[in-house]
Design an enzyme around this catalytic site. Sequence first.
Site, mmCIF file in Angstrom:
data_model
loop_
_atom_site.group_PDB
_atom_site.id
_atom_site.type_symbol
_atom_site.label_atom_id
_atom_site.label_comp_id
_atom_site.label_asym_id
_atom_site.label_seq_id
_atom_site.Cartn_x
_atom_site.Cartn_y
_atom_site.Cartn_z
ATOM 1 N N LYS A 83 45.734 41.547 39.699
ATOM 2 C CA LYS A 83 45.262 40.344 40.752
ATOM 3 C C LYS A 83 46.389 39.097 39.641
ATOM 4 O O LYS A 83 46.332 39.357 38.336
ATOM 5 C CB LYS A 83 44.349 39.487 40.358
ATOM 6 C CG LYS A 83 43.989 38.802 40.944
ATOM 7 C CD LYS A 83 42.478 38.005 40.550
ATOM 8 C CE LYS A 83 42.561 36.261 41.397
ATOM 9 N NZ LYS A 83 41.039 35.699 41.428
ATOM 10 N N GLU A 139 34.456 42.519 45.000
ATOM 11 C CA GLU A 139 34.476 41.875 43.261
ATOM 12 C C GLU A 139 33.732 41.789 43.014
ATOM 13 O O GLU A 139 32.444 41.403 43.375
ATOM 14 C CB GLU A 139 35.817 40.710 43.679
ATOM 15 C CG GLU A 139 35.678 40.307 42.033
ATOM 16 C CD GLU A 139 36.637 39.076 42.321
ATOM 17 O OE1 GLU A 139 37.403 38.468 41.199
ATOM 18 O OE2 GLU A 139 36.057 38.079 43.616
ATOM 19 N N CYS A 194 40.219 38.428 45.403
ATOM 20 C CA CYS A 194 39.503 36.746 45.100
ATOM 21 C C CYS A 194 39.981 36.257 45.760
ATOM 22 O O CYS A 194 40.245 36.651 47.467
ATOM 23 C CB CYS A 194 39.035 36.417 44.242
ATOM 24 S SG CYS A 194 38.173 34.677 43.904
#
Length: 576
Positions: A355, A285, A446
């Site tokens: 996400k 990321e 994440c």
Amino acid sequence: MFYNFISKDSILYRLILCFGIGIGTVFGLSPFSFFSAGVFASISCIFLFFSLNRTSIWKAFLWLLILSQILNFTAFYWIPGAISRISGVNTFVSILFFFLYGLISHLKFFLFYTLFRFSKIDSASKTYILLIFPAAGTLSDMITFQIFPWYWGNLISGSIVFEQFASICGVYGLSFLLLFISSTFLILVNYYKYKNSKEFKTSIASLICITFIYGFGLYRIGYINQSQNELKPKNLSVLMIQPDTSPGTKDLKADASYLSATMSKVFSLAIPTFENSPSLIVIPESAIPFHGTIDSEENRKEKIYSSTMEGIILYLSKHTGADVLFNELNLDENKLRNQVSLFKNLDGKTERYNKRRLLPFGEYLPMEKNFPFLRSIFQETSRYVPGEFPKLLIGNKIQNQRSFLPPEISKLNEPKTYRYEFSSIVEHTNKIRNLEYSYSILPLLCYEAMFTELVLDYFQNEQKPEVLINITNDSWFDSELEAYQHSGAVRLRAIETGLPLIRSAVSGISEVWDARGIPMIVPIGFHETGTRAFSIRLDAIESTIYTRFGNSFLWIFCILILISRLIFVSRIERKS
């Protein structure tokens, strides 16, 4: 003897227990992972609760507030600096937010204690504690909201054998197990001299249950290693990079030299230097921040689209014959999405996952509509919009892929050249003929990987994932302790699902675990630059019990225990 010097109702006694919970927590979590520390923290919690039972509930809540801040300062002291770097606030606001974080993230202690208090257990020697204490603690873990979640089950990380129980009951099942072990230990200590007592025999029965769970862990560690499908093995060769680039703060967005250096570093690391090319390249990321590869009008208008970034992804795939997994930002109908994207060498197309669980005050600003002035305080906070659905990313392994250099390496900022090569009908037909197998990736972006619920919903569909990949950026936190705590919490997803897990972090710690949560590579350390090339097996024989049934049985079990106890207590009170 101890109580001759310190009263059970004294401030000093309660402070010692609060620090016992805090110190036990920090040493129970990664990187220390002392199993005994987790037991110490939970036993300290038991004695604190008994001490608080002797005061009013409001004073007890005040002590729990103190506990939340002690936990903050002992186990999660890295948070103020992280808040400042992620959201751009000053020191005063970050410290103020730190105190607020401690309260919100440890609300579970208030629920835990309330359930325990109304269960009316007056002594640690009562056998009721064997089930009441674990049920109350586990239920509070499952119910209460946390920003960066930690559960009692995370404190069991010092025992890879006990951790295998997560394949049946998940991290919440480990919470129950740890609290059950601690309660059993207390009963044994209290009654080891009275071997004919009912309490001692009950504790021995509990110990036998714990032994069975340990035996299951030993069996699973040995069984998983021997249960691979040997007839049609699916070996996926992977190249994972860790560029250790600095966080992409907003003032660097227009800095051409920063972006150029960042892209060059990622590009040079991702070009393999060995003969056998990988089938998958994993880029973490924010390795290339701010940008995306969708050449749309709205992306160009907001300067999100980067032709160089697209050129790098296309070049890497063309050069290696590999699929490329990476992170990017893209506008979708004026909604800014944080995405995990998989560029597929087979057809030159990209699959994207949006996400779903965004980081508060980092990726979005809670209550911004009601309090717009917050934006002037949290200046670095992004404006991402969460995704709505889980989505598997489907990659392909193609046989006889050879590494070769596409023409015009100097034209990375002109991706049309590479796009044209992927549209060749002849080449596409050859790839289909040489297709060995397809594989499915469960993407976790994440800190999504810390939430077991976000993983479970992938197993409700017909098509199941074969590998978990977590790409993350911990450089914002600039704390080695945080990186280890984050990584340690993520590792449990491998055990819960029975699947290998790849964790690729931009600044560390980057690791790979097999279905038992056992490391498969030497990790890339904190603030190290490096790569790892490895092969993983994707032929899991069957789903784990946990992915089939989730937390349902544990919910029912804990609720029944507490309801039964409350009914019993109410009947006793009515009779008296």
